[in-house]
Design an enzyme around this catalytic site. Structure first.
Site, mmCIF file in Angstrom:
data_model
loop_
_atom_site.group_PDB
_atom_site.id
_atom_site.type_symbol
_atom_site.label_atom_id
_atom_site.label_comp_id
_atom_site.label_asym_id
_atom_site.label_seq_id
_atom_site.Cartn_x
_atom_site.Cartn_y
_atom_site.Cartn_z
ATOM 1 N N LYS A 53 1.000 -1.535 0.016
ATOM 2 C CA LYS A 53 -0.127 0.511 -0.256
ATOM 3 C C LYS A 53 0.785 1.219 -0.087
ATOM 4 C CE LYS A 53 -3.553 -2.709 2.006
ATOM 5 N NZ LYS A 53 -4.505 -2.818 3.423
ATOM 6 N N GLN A 97 -5.381 -1.208 9.837
ATOM 7 C CA GLN A 97 -5.132 -2.531 8.904
ATOM 8 C C GLN A 97 -4.813 -3.745 10.285
ATOM 9 O OE1 GLN A 97 -2.753 -3.410 6.393
ATOM 10 N NE2 GLN A 97 -3.836 -5.217 6.741
ATOM 11 N N ASP A 120 -11.671 2.741 3.837
ATOM 12 C CA ASP A 120 -11.672 1.469 3.617
ATOM 13 C C ASP A 120 -13.659 1.367 3.438
ATOM 14 O OD1 ASP A 120 -9.861 -0.670 3.712
ATOM 15 O OD2 ASP A 120 -9.319 -0.544 5.452
#
Ligand code: NDP
Length: 296
Positions: A53, A97, A120
């Site tokens: 990422k 994460q 997200d």
């Protein structure tokens, strides 16, 4: 033989578009688009994902700042960090994460992220907005699946779409997105009876089970578009959920795994980060255009 959907190629195109957009933003406002990534503890797979990422952000000109917290981080310190990032105007997107160490409550942490920075799309507010077809920030993997269908001009409206899997991060949101694009949607799961009978009626088949060979020869309609979300390790190799060789001669399109949905997930994270910037600066009010497609 089916058309092989090249997720790497499509993701590269999207990342190039995002890079241009980030440059335009920089030229017109003098601002940078910023993503904060929080990782707690020591999960080897998370480290790999976070590195990918970070690299993708750097290539697109997005500033990514990593916050690596130790395994024994308290819930209070994690929430304090999220509060600081919520308040920081240079941070447009926040990515927590997962997984978190067992002592921490992932839902409480995700709920604390400002919904406008929730790249997200996991915050309950964003989940609710998606279910009402008012999505602002939507989950990356399902958005990537829809984008693959669109880029390969696979018609969604009126299609029979079957989604295998009903997780909050893939199955349910991708089913909602297909429904909003006027597909007739069936969702299957571990208690579904005679799975093959249902999947073999699908014009669009999205598979997110987490088990190799969940879809085999005879379970796919001739000419169908098959999107394989699965990532599994089998005999030291990465494979999807679909028996690729068993169905490739029957279906019309198939996204391989790896190399299909996976690269799209990261491209959509970058896209969401730019969209979050635009939403925060009131440059757009919705992520969707008038026809319900993702705004470029
Ligand atoms: P979950 O484990 O959360 O969900 C799996 C779903 O599959 C559940 O709804 C389960 O049903 C259903 N299922 C299990 N067994 C069967 C069966 N025999 N028949 C029909 N349905 C079944 O997984 P995720 O949705 O998180 O992930 C799915 C896969 O996608 C994984 O391989 C994951 O690694 C991959 N993935 C890939 C991403 C990418 O970027 N490419 C991103 C996210 C995930 P029930 O609800 O009844 O238990």
């Amino acid at each position: 033989m089916a058309v092989i959907i090249d997720g790497k190629q499509v993701a590269a195109e999207i990342r190039a578009e995002i890079k241009q957009e980030v440059e335009r933003i920089g030229d017109s406002s003098g601002e940078k688009v910023g993503l904060a990534v929080i990782m707690v503890g020591d999960f080897p797979a998370s480290k790999v994902y976070v590195r990918l990422k970070e690299k993708a952000c750097a290539e697109a000109g997005i500033v990514s700042v990593q916050h690596n917290l130790p395994e024994d981080t308290s819930m209070d310190s994690l929430l304090d960090l999220i509060d600081d990032l919520n308040a920081d105007i240079a941070v447009n997107g926040i990515l927590l994460q997962l997984p978190l160490p067992d002592a921490l409550d992932a839902n409480e942490a995700l709920d604390r992220i400002d919904p406008g920075k929730d790249v997200d799309g996991f915050h309950p507010l964003n989940v609710g907005l998606l279910s009402q077809n008012l999505a602002t920030l939507a989950p990356c993997t399902p958005t990537g699946c829809i984008e693959l269908l669109d880029r390969y001009k696979i018609p969604i409206e009126g299609a029979n779409a079957v989604v295998v899997g009903r997780s909050n991060i893939v199955g349910k949101p991708v089913a909602a997105m297909l429904l909003h694009r006027n597909a007739t949607v069936t969702i299957c799961h571990s208690r579904t009876r005679d799975l093959g009978k249902i999947t073999s009626q699908a014009d669009i088949l999205v598979v997110a089970v987490g088990r190799p060979n969940s879809i085999t020869e005879g379970m796919v309609k001739k000419g169908a578009a098959v999107i394989d979300v699965g990532i599994n390790r089998l005999d030291n190799k990465l494979v999807g959920d679909v028996d690729f060789n068993g169905v490739v001669d029957t279906c019309g399109f198939i996204s391989p795994a790896p190399g299909g949905v996976g690269p799209m997930t990261i491209a959509m994270l970058l896209s969401n980060t730019v969209s979050a910037y635009k939403l925060q600066r009131n440059l757009i009010v919705s992520l969707l255009d008038g026809s319900g497609r993702r705004r470029k």
